[in-house]
Design a protein around this motif. Structure first.
Motif, PDB file in Angstrom:
ATOM      1  N   UNK A 194      17.159  34.635 -21.610  1.00  0.00           N
ATOM      2  CA  UNK A 194      16.510  34.384 -23.321  1.00  0.00           C
ATOM      3  C   UNK A 194      15.780  33.465 -22.220  1.00  0.00           C
ATOM      4  N   UNK A 195      16.014  32.994 -21.300  1.00  0.00           N
ATOM      5  CA  UNK A 195      15.088  31.704 -20.624  1.00  0.00           C
ATOM      6  C   UNK A 195      14.326  31.646 -20.768  1.00  0.00           C
ATOM      7  N   UNK A 196      13.387  30.871 -21.715  1.00  0.00           N
ATOM      8  CA  UNK A 196      12.250  30.668 -21.591  1.00  0.00           C
ATOM      9  C   UNK A 196      11.212  29.127 -21.080  1.00  0.00           C
ATOM     10  N   UNK A 197      12.137  28.442 -20.750  1.00  0.00           N
ATOM     11  CA  UNK A 197      11.212  27.432 -20.276  1.00  0.00           C
ATOM     12  C   UNK A 197      12.298  26.467 -19.418  1.00  0.00           C
ATOM     13  N   UNK A 198      11.728  26.445 -18.000  1.00  0.00           N
ATOM     14  CA  UNK A 198      13.142  25.506 -17.069  1.00  0.00           C
ATOM     15  C   UNK A 198      11.911  24.775 -16.926  1.00  0.00           C
ATOM     16  N   UNK A 199      13.088  22.793 -16.432  1.00  0.00           N
ATOM     17  CA  UNK A 199      11.876  22.521 -15.731  1.00  0.00           C
ATOM     18  C   UNK A 199      13.407  21.664 -14.641  1.00  0.00           C
ATOM     19  N   UNK A 200      12.334  21.595 -13.331  1.00  0.00           N
ATOM     20  CA  UNK A 200      13.587  21.040 -11.929  1.00  0.00           C
ATOM     21  C   UNK A 200      12.819  20.413 -11.757  1.00  0.00           C
ATOM     22  N   UNK A 201      13.797  18.958 -11.266  1.00  0.00           N
ATOM     23  CA  UNK A 201      13.307  17.843 -10.556  1.00  0.00           C
ATOM     24  C   UNK A 201      14.260  17.514  -9.362  1.00  0.00           C
ATOM     25  N   UNK A 202      13.705  17.618  -8.074  1.00  0.00           N
ATOM     26  CA  UNK A 202      14.262  17.295  -7.397  1.00  0.00           C
ATOM     27  C   UNK A 202      15.733  17.688  -6.846  1.00  0.00           C
ATOM     28  N   UNK A 203      15.508  18.468  -7.127  1.00  0.00           N
ATOM     29  CA  UNK A 203      16.751  19.954  -6.557  1.00  0.00           C
ATOM     30  C   UNK A 203      15.868  21.294  -6.248  1.00  0.00           C
ATOM     31  N   UNK A 204      16.934  22.214  -5.628  1.00  0.00           N
ATOM     32  CA  UNK A 204      16.074  23.317  -5.984  1.00  0.00           C
ATOM     33  C   UNK A 204      16.617  24.255  -4.046  1.00  0.00           C
ATOM     34  N   UNK A 205      16.462  25.663  -3.635  1.00  0.00           N
ATOM     35  CA  UNK A 205      16.155  26.515  -2.583  1.00  0.00           C
ATOM     36  C   UNK A 205      15.605  27.185  -2.723  1.00  0.00           C
ATOM     37  N   UNK A 206      14.873  27.825  -1.784  1.00  0.00           N
ATOM     38  CA  UNK A 206      14.595  29.148  -2.093  1.00  0.00           C
ATOM     39  C   UNK A 206      15.399  30.466  -2.333  1.00  0.00           C
ATOM     40  N   UNK A 207      16.922  30.515  -2.467  1.00  0.00           N
ATOM     41  CA  UNK A 207      17.916  31.067  -3.100  1.00  0.00           C
ATOM     42  C   UNK A 207      18.082  31.221  -4.258  1.00  0.00           C
ATOM     43  N   UNK A 208      17.975  29.718  -4.772  1.00  0.00           N
ATOM     44  CA  UNK A 208      18.048  29.251  -6.286  1.00  0.00           C
ATOM     45  C   UNK A 208      16.551  30.025  -7.001  1.00  0.00           C
ATOM     46  N   UNK A 209      15.943  29.500  -6.563  1.00  0.00           N
ATOM     47  CA  UNK A 209      14.349  29.919  -6.948  1.00  0.00           C
ATOM     48  C   UNK A 209      14.294  31.939  -6.874  1.00  0.00           C
ATOM     49  N   UNK A 210      14.261  32.163  -6.176  1.00  0.00           N
ATOM     50  CA  UNK A 210      14.140  33.450  -6.262  1.00  0.00           C
ATOM     51  C   UNK A 210      16.166  34.478  -7.296  1.00  0.00           C
ATOM     52  N   UNK A 211      16.748  33.542  -7.403  1.00  0.00           N
ATOM     53  CA  UNK A 211      17.542  34.170  -8.664  1.00  0.00           C
ATOM     54  C   UNK A 211      17.069  33.465 -10.263  1.00  0.00           C
TER      55      UNK A 211
END
Length: 247
Positions: free
Chosen positions: A81-98
């Motif tokens: 149900x996620x419609x709005x996501x903000x990511x600031x100064x973190x993350x990796x390839x696996x996370x964005x694929x997840x």
């Protein structure tokens, strides 16, 4: 006999109201403290409605991995149900694929990275975004490289895209511009920071994106609006063009 204490007043709030309040508190705070306040709030924190908006900001390189874990947990709780996501100064390839695999209804995605506080390759980001066909807003405040073909793929895969922000130091000038002009025809709002486009390429965007209402060209030093500014203002209702403004 001593009477039982009355329940706190906030436990009587409707679910959607409580969820909206919690979203303002912040994702990390919900998982680390808010859900521990009482049984009612713990139940609300398990409801997917609470996780329709996820906003996680990080300022410490040593906590980037912790933010990855928190984001995964929040996305899991959203149950699609996620419609709005903000990511600031973190993350990796696996996370964005997840995120892409579990958020098919995502409408707004913002990724902001500064310095070395990120570990996402442009190809992984593009692959993820192309799996989000309902995306209406994409804001990339990033220093890493995205290929011209990737920009085109994003536009083709996200036909509902209406707002796009692109800020990077490694701009390819007219190639970036042409990819946007040719593949994002429904844009209403466009922000290009530190881009190498010139007047001709700007005209290509205006021709290719006829629905533009606002245009932000901060630090786009190749654009000269002298004698051109009036026509531009007729086309877009809001124009931002301070060449040396901070972004």
């Amino acid at each position: 006999m001593t009477a039982c204490a009355a329940d706190p007043p906030w436990t009587e709030l409707p679910l959607d109201v409580t969820a909206a309040i919690m979203q303002r508190v912040g994702t990390k705070e919900i998982l680390q403290s808010v859900q521990k306040v009482c049984a009612t709030w713990r139940e609300v924190c398990r409801n997917p409605v609470t996780w329709r908006v996820i906003n996680i900001r990080n300022s410490d390189p040593l906590r980037a991995r912790e933010c990855n874990i928190i984001c995964r947990c929040a996305v899991h709780r959203s149950q699609g149900q996620l419609i709005d996501l903000t990511m600031e100064n973190f993350g990796d390839d696996d996370l964005i694929g997840h995120i892409a695999e579990r958020s098919s209804n995502l409408r707004r995605l913002t990724i902001a990275c500064a310095g070395g506080l990120y570990n996402i390759l442009g190809t992984a980001l593009t692959r993820a975004v192309t799996e989000l066909p309902t995306l209406e807003e994409l804001h990339l405040l990033i220093p890493f490289y995205i290929d011209i073909g990737d920009l085109g793929s994003i536009g083709i895969s996200c036909p509902m895209l209406k707002s796009f922000t692109f800020n990077r130091r490694f701009s390819q000038g007219n190639k970036d511009t042409l990819a946007i002009a040719e593949n994002m025809p429904n844009l209403c709002h466009l922000r290009l920071f530190c881009n190498g486009l010139d007047n001709d390429e700007l005209q290509a965007i205006l021709d290719g994106c006829p629905h533009l209402k606002s245009l932000d060209l901060r630090r786009c030093r190749g654009v000269d609006l002298g004698g051109y500014n009036l026509n531009l203002r007729v086309i877009v209702s809001k124009l931002v063009y301070p060449v040396f403004d901070n972004v």
